[in-house]
Structures are given as C-alpha cells and as structure tokens.
Design a protein around this motif. Sequence first.
Motif, mmCIF file in Angstrom:
data_model
loop_
_atom_site.group_PDB
_atom_site.id
_atom_site.type_symbol
_atom_site.label_atom_id
_atom_site.label_comp_id
_atom_site.label_asym_id
_atom_site.label_seq_id
_atom_site.Cartn_x
_atom_site.Cartn_y
_atom_site.Cartn_z
ATOM 1 N N ARG A 151 0.828 -1.331 -0.111
ATOM 2 C CA ARG A 151 -0.112 -0.032 -0.293
ATOM 3 C C ARG A 151 0.775 1.243 -0.018
ATOM 4 O O ARG A 151 0.594 2.146 0.646
ATOM 5 C CB ARG A 151 -1.013 -0.296 1.081
ATOM 6 C CG ARG A 151 -2.181 -1.166 1.046
ATOM 7 C CD ARG A 151 -2.934 -1.187 2.022
ATOM 8 N NE ARG A 151 -3.887 -2.302 1.815
ATOM 9 C CZ ARG A 151 -3.764 -3.634 2.184
ATOM 10 N NH1 ARG A 151 -2.636 -4.044 2.901
ATOM 11 N NH2 ARG A 151 -4.741 -4.335 1.848
ATOM 12 N N GLN A 152 1.955 1.284 -0.762
ATOM 13 C CA GLN A 152 2.673 2.461 -1.092
ATOM 14 C C GLN A 152 3.022 2.832 -2.556
ATOM 15 O O GLN A 152 3.604 3.750 -2.680
ATOM 16 C CB GLN A 152 4.290 2.418 -0.212
ATOM 17 C CG GLN A 152 3.954 2.304 1.267
ATOM 18 C CD GLN A 152 5.328 2.270 1.937
ATOM 19 O OE1 GLN A 152 6.331 2.529 1.391
ATOM 20 N NE2 GLN A 152 5.536 1.396 3.207
ATOM 21 N N GLY A 153 2.329 1.979 -3.410
ATOM 22 C CA GLY A 153 2.534 2.193 -4.813
ATOM 23 C C GLY A 153 3.752 1.884 -5.236
ATOM 24 O O GLY A 153 3.946 2.410 -6.548
ATOM 25 N N SER A 157 5.083 1.095 -9.771
ATOM 26 C CA SER A 157 6.246 1.971 -10.118
ATOM 27 C C SER A 157 7.601 1.336 -10.406
ATOM 28 O O SER A 157 8.247 1.569 -11.368
ATOM 29 C CB SER A 157 6.964 3.156 -8.682
ATOM 30 O OG SER A 157 5.649 3.990 -8.546
ATOM 31 N N THR A 177 2.132 -8.758 -3.760
ATOM 32 C CA THR A 177 1.683 -7.314 -3.454
ATOM 33 C C THR A 177 0.454 -7.715 -2.522
ATOM 34 O O THR A 177 0.043 -8.990 -2.218
ATOM 35 C CB THR A 177 0.958 -6.537 -4.520
ATOM 36 O OG1 THR A 177 -0.151 -7.501 -5.099
ATOM 37 C CG2 THR A 177 2.162 -6.385 -5.801
ATOM 38 N N LEU A 181 -4.787 -5.487 -4.925
ATOM 39 C CA LEU A 181 -4.227 -4.635 -5.645
ATOM 40 C C LEU A 181 -4.423 -5.015 -7.314
ATOM 41 O O LEU A 181 -4.113 -6.367 -7.499
ATOM 42 C CB LEU A 181 -2.596 -4.397 -5.346
ATOM 43 C CG LEU A 181 -2.075 -3.597 -6.447
ATOM 44 C CD1 LEU A 181 -2.383 -1.942 -6.179
ATOM 45 C CD2 LEU A 181 -0.681 -3.699 -6.223
#
Length: 208
Positions: A151-153, A157, A177, A181
Amino acid sequence: MTRKHLAKNRTRRSHKPPAATPASATRGRLRIIGGEFRRRLLPVINHPGLRPTPDRVRETLFNWLGTSAPGARVLDLFAGTGALGLEALSRGATQTLLVESDVKVANALMSNLATLGIAKQRADVINTDALSFLAGPPQTFDMVFLDPPFRQGLAASCCLALANDWLADEAWIYVETESDLLLDTPNDWTLHRETQAGDSHGRLYRRY
C-alpha cells in the motif's frame, strides 16, 4: 519477504566486513531449502517487519521456475532477509544483487553472504532504495524478485522502471503485493502463475 517501512535515503556503503550479528539481536532463522546450501540456517535480525519468505512459498515459486535459476543473473529488490535471492544463489544463479535500503538489514545480508562463503563477484548487497537503484544505469537480469511494502504504490512504479532495459528476453519477474491490488504491468509481461495467501498475492510473470 518483508513488510518493512524502508528509509528513502541513500547510505554510504562501507568496504569493511560487517561485524557478526550478536545472538541477542536475532529473532529467528532463515532456512535455505534447495541447492548448494540446502538446509543451511542463517540468522534473521530482530528488525520491525522483517521475516523470511515462508518455506512453502519459496518451494512453490522455485518449482514454478523449474531449471531457470542455474546460470541466471538475479535482482532481489526490497531484499529484506534475502530469502529469495539466496535461494536462487543456492540453486545455481551466476550473479545476484540484493537491494536493501535499511543499513542494519543490508549489513546482516552481507554477514550471511560471508557465512556462506559467497564471493562478492557472485553476490553483492546494494544499500539503497529500489527506485533509486532502478533510476541508475540499467543492467540486464534474467530473474527479478519484487516484494515491496504494501500500500505504498511501489510495485507499479518498480514494474514500470524495470521495463527500461533491465530485463533479458524471456526474463522471469515475481511480484508480491497486497491481495486487493490490481497491478498494471508492461505489455510484454505474461502472467505465468499466481497464488494468494491471506493479504498476500504472488504473481510470476514471463517477459516475451
């Protein structure tokens, strides 16, 4: 795999061998389950959120990978205990880079590599955060393990950054993950296998 909160600053790496980890600072053991170092036990330092990838998950993943580890160049991002990167080394990977931003965890990884007698030319620990590493000059890897904090993206990335010439043709990419997600991946990644346990969703991709 780690559920750690990673510092985003680059820490200068020391060329001195890391000191042995005192027994009082450890919280468990990592067991390598296959290959050259099968059944070897390595200390896991007492650090918030740090835990080895469970044996069952590693065994499943490397069964999926089959004979892909021997001769592979491996990148273990968000390495934590190094469970996946060390398992790949044990099973014949030619070279492994373990990227870990926390200096104490990185030092523990270096200590465990020394315990196993693995030369720096075959395995090295990079003490920086994953996105900073991927912003540097690309290298080519046959196998990548990506297990960022949830949950930090960071997963999306990193997947995008890996598409910038970091992957060999037909490279394997394992991404873990949070289970809810919906992960967007590059168009040339094909989902090979996936598994879910609790809040964790593991996906193995092949680049074609």
